[in-house]
Design a protein around this motif. Structure first.
Motif, short mmCIF file in Angstrom:
data_model
loop_
_atom_site.label_atom_id
_atom_site.label_comp_id
_atom_site.label_asym_id
_atom_site.label_seq_id
_atom_site.Cartn_x
_atom_site.Cartn_y
_atom_site.Cartn_z
N ALA A 113 0.80 -1.23 0.02
CA ALA A 113 0.22 0.06 -0.02
C ALA A 113 0.83 1.27 0.05
O ALA A 113 1.98 1.22 0.74
CB ALA A 113 -0.77 0.02 1.13
N PRO A 114 0.24 2.21 -0.78
CA PRO A 114 0.99 3.47 -0.64
C PRO A 114 0.78 4.15 0.86
O PRO A 114 -0.44 4.19 1.33
CB PRO A 114 0.28 4.39 -1.66
N MET A 115 1.87 4.76 1.37
CA MET A 115 1.72 5.39 2.56
C MET A 115 2.64 6.52 2.79
O MET A 115 3.96 6.22 2.92
CB MET A 115 2.34 4.29 3.98
N GLU A 116 1.97 7.81 2.56
CA GLU A 116 2.87 8.97 2.53
C GLU A 116 3.75 9.25 3.60
O GLU A 116 3.35 9.10 4.59
CB GLU A 116 1.62 10.04 2.44
N GLY A 117 4.92 9.34 3.15
CA GLY A 117 6.07 9.69 4.28
C GLY A 117 6.55 8.49 4.88
O GLY A 117 7.22 8.53 5.86
N ILE A 130 -1.70 -4.59 1.13
CA ILE A 130 -1.41 -4.55 2.44
C ILE A 130 -0.51 -3.28 2.68
O ILE A 130 0.59 -2.96 2.03
CB ILE A 130 -0.52 -5.70 2.83
N GLY A 131 -0.93 -2.59 3.98
CA GLY A 131 -0.04 -1.46 4.35
C GLY A 131 0.47 -1.72 5.80
O GLY A 131 1.63 -2.37 5.97
N ARG A 132 -0.08 -1.29 6.58
CA ARG A 132 0.59 -1.44 8.16
C ARG A 132 1.04 -2.84 8.43
O ARG A 132 1.91 -3.09 9.21
CB ARG A 132 -0.47 -0.84 9.33
N GLY A 133 0.04 -3.87 8.00
CA GLY A 133 0.70 -5.39 8.31
C GLY A 133 2.25 -5.69 7.84
O GLY A 133 2.82 -6.31 8.43
N GLY A 176 -8.16 2.69 -9.69
CA GLY A 176 -8.51 3.38 -8.81
C GLY A 176 -8.56 3.02 -7.18
O GLY A 176 -8.59 1.58 -7.07
N LYS A 177 -8.36 3.87 -6.30
CA LYS A 177 -8.47 3.12 -5.04
C LYS A 177 -9.33 3.94 -4.08
O LYS A 177 -9.38 5.31 -4.04
CB LYS A 177 -7.06 3.46 -4.31
N THR A 178 -10.43 3.28 -3.49
CA THR A 178 -11.52 4.03 -2.80
C THR A 178 -11.75 3.60 -1.49
O THR A 178 -11.27 2.63 -1.02
CB THR A 178 -12.81 3.76 -3.78
N PRO A 213 2.27 4.72 -9.68
CA PRO A 213 2.22 5.94 -8.97
C PRO A 213 0.73 6.37 -8.96
O PRO A 213 -0.13 5.69 -9.31
CB PRO A 213 2.67 6.75 -10.23
N GLN A 214 0.41 7.39 -8.25
CA GLN A 214 -0.88 7.51 -7.70
C GLN A 214 -1.18 9.18 -7.81
O GLN A 214 -0.25 10.02 -7.38
CB GLN A 214 -1.27 7.16 -6.26
N ALA A 215 -2.29 9.53 -8.06
CA ALA A 215 -2.71 11.13 -8.27
C ALA A 215 -3.71 11.48 -7.47
O ALA A 215 -4.93 10.60 -7.24
CB ALA A 215 -2.90 11.29 -9.57
N TYR A 272 -8.65 -6.38 -2.32
CA TYR A 272 -9.11 -6.15 -1.01
C TYR A 272 -7.99 -5.38 -0.32
O TYR A 272 -7.15 -5.71 -0.49
CB TYR A 272 -9.20 -7.59 -0.34
N ASN A 273 -8.37 -4.39 0.47
CA ASN A 273 -7.63 -3.70 1.38
C ASN A 273 -8.35 -3.28 2.67
O ASN A 273 -9.24 -2.82 2.92
CB ASN A 273 -7.05 -2.57 0.83
N GLY A 274 -7.38 -3.34 3.69
CA GLY A 274 -8.04 -3.08 5.38
C GLY A 274 -7.63 -3.97 6.17
O GLY A 274 -8.06 -5.24 6.29
N ASP A 275 -6.73 -3.81 7.06
CA ASP A 275 -6.32 -4.36 8.37
C ASP A 275 -5.80 -6.01 8.16
O ASP A 275 -6.25 -6.89 8.81
CB ASP A 275 -7.49 -4.79 9.42
N LEU A 276 -5.12 -6.40 6.92
CA LEU A 276 -4.67 -7.56 6.94
C LEU A 276 -3.44 -7.63 7.58
O LEU A 276 -2.37 -6.81 6.89
CB LEU A 276 -4.36 -8.05 5.18
C1 LIG Z 1 0.48 7.09 7.13
C2 LIG Z 1 -0.12 6.74 6.00
C3 LIG Z 1 -0.25 7.32 4.66
C4 LIG Z 1 -1.08 7.06 3.53
N1 LIG Z 1 -0.93 7.48 2.51
C5 LIG Z 1 -1.69 7.06 1.45
C6 LIG Z 1 -1.51 7.43 0.10
O1 LIG Z 1 -0.77 8.41 -0.28
N2 LIG Z 1 -2.29 7.04 -0.69
C7 LIG Z 1 -3.49 6.11 -0.70
O2 LIG Z 1 -4.07 5.75 -1.43
N3 LIG Z 1 -3.53 5.64 0.56
C8 LIG Z 1 -2.79 6.06 1.79
N4 LIG Z 1 -2.69 5.62 2.93
C9 LIG Z 1 -3.87 4.33 3.02
C10 LIG Z 1 -3.20 2.96 2.95
O3 LIG Z 1 -2.71 3.14 1.59
C11 LIG Z 1 -4.02 2.00 3.22
O4 LIG Z 1 -5.23 2.05 2.14
C12 LIG Z 1 -4.60 1.83 4.71
O5 LIG Z 1 -3.45 2.12 5.76
C13 LIG Z 1 -5.30 0.64 4.95
O6 LIG Z 1 -4.79 -0.57 4.55
P1 LIG Z 1 -3.78 -1.44 6.02
O7 LIG Z 1 -4.95 -1.81 6.97
O8 LIG Z 1 -3.24 -2.55 5.51
O9 LIG Z 1 -2.70 -0.53 6.55
C14 LIG Z 1 -2.06 6.11 3.94
C15 LIG Z 1 -2.02 5.22 5.17
C16 LIG Z 1 -1.18 5.81 6.13
C17 LIG Z 1 -1.24 4.94 7.50
#
Ligand SMILES: Cc1cc2nc3c(=O)[nH]c(=O)nc-3n(C[C@H](O)[C@H](O)[C@H](O)COP(=O)(O)O)c2cc1C
Length: 301
Positions: free
Chosen positions: A6-10, A218-221, A133-135, A63-65, A193-197
């Protein structure tokens, strides 16, 4: 099954993407945090670096806009194509108040008529690169999802990532996995699917419930367990040496790019994920003043 980081800004910059791919792997696509488009279409130095082919050498990236202006999006997609990428993502999910108050990100979900007009224009010509798209599943409430789903399903998105929360639920409210089941049933193009995996068991539970799942994000996982994607594919758990190499590579990469103080702040924030709810680890991590003491705090007995 495809796995997107997952994209996570910063957090998920090129240093993290390269280190993750080298040490753990298991990821099909690394998603870039959003570029916030403006009428001048100038990218920040960070955005330019993040999307540059050198930063992403050897990786499959998306990339994402973030924009609510169809012209801006089309211009940016052309630019993405010029960089040599073949797909780019549209953010319809960011819940940050500074973003939603301008009607961008999940702010677009609040106004389905505008969202429809926007997408009509975006897809009135074939986009220069393929456009996923990401919604989220609503602005105020999950009850908005069936209508939003019907709206989104009409457009030829390459795929649609569904973070199964509303804007109001931000990142910690309960998830609505049934919203993903509905997306599969109602023919949303290639839902991801996205969320809390967080664990292999979470992924197994999803696949048992929805055997038609083609992809997950998957992001935080992955911040808590960087070997999670590899483990979902049946590979090994992270070894201690791998984890040390991972945290050290991130710290050193950020130190060389930014500054030691910033790098330490950044690695401490990231290591809150593996520290989890362990009060002792969290306390030691807060007090740590070097990468070695951060690693001891989180990996030490
Ligand atoms: C610090 C942070 C920054 C994020 N930045 C973006 C982003 O730039 N673009 C985006 O689509 N989602 C962003 N997200 C959302 C994640 O991509 C993801 O959808 C969200 O964390 C849920 O997935 P997870 O439960 O697997 O972490 C961000 C989430 C976090 C925690």
């Amino acid at each position: 099954m495809k796995i997107y980081f997952a994209p996570m800004e910063g957090i998920t910059d090129g240093i993290l993407r390269q280190a993750h791919n080298r040490i753990f792997g298991g990821i099909d696509v690394y998603c870039l945090p959003f570029h916030k488009l403006t009428h001048t279409m100038t990218l920040t130095a960070r955005e330019k670096r993040d999307i540059s082919p050198e930063e992403n050498e050897g990786l499959n990236v998306l990339p994402q806009a973030l924009t609510r202006d169809p012209g801006q999006l089309t211009d940016w997609l052309r630019r993405v194509s010029g960089y040599g990428y073949s797909a780019a993502d549209l953010n319809i999910g960011c819940p940050s108040p500074t973003v939603t108050k301008r009607g961008r990100g999940s702010g677009m979900l609040r106004d389905p008529d505008y969202l429809r007009a926007f997408l009509d224009e975006v897809f009135s010509v074939e986009p220069p690169v393929s456009l996923p798209g990401k919604t989220r599943i609503g602005y105020e409430s999950a009850e908005e999802w069936p209508e939003l789903l019907a709206l989104l399903a009409v457009y030829p998105f390459a795929h649609v990532t569904v973070h199964v929360r509303t804007m109001r639920e931000q990142y910690t409210g309960g998830i609505h996995p049934e919203a993903f089941d509905l997306a599969l049933r109602e023919g949303l193009p290639h839902p991801v699917y996205n969320g809390d995996l967080r664990t292999v068991r979470d992924a197994d539970a999803l696949l048992n419930r929805c055997p038609g799942t083609e992809a997950v994000m998957i992001g935080r996982g992955l911040l808590a367990d960087p070997a999670l994607a590899r483990r979902i594919r049946g590979g090994a758990a992270a070894g201690e040496d791998e984890l040390k190499a991972w945290y050290t590579a991130l710290y050193e990469g950020w130190r060389d790019r930014f500054h030691a103080t910033l790098a330490l702040g950044r690695i401490k924030k990231l290591m809150e994920h593996p520290a989890g709810e362990d009060i002792r680890k969290k306390r030691l991590l807060r007090r740590a003043d070097s990468i070695e003491s951060c690693i001891d705090a989180v990996l030490g007995g």
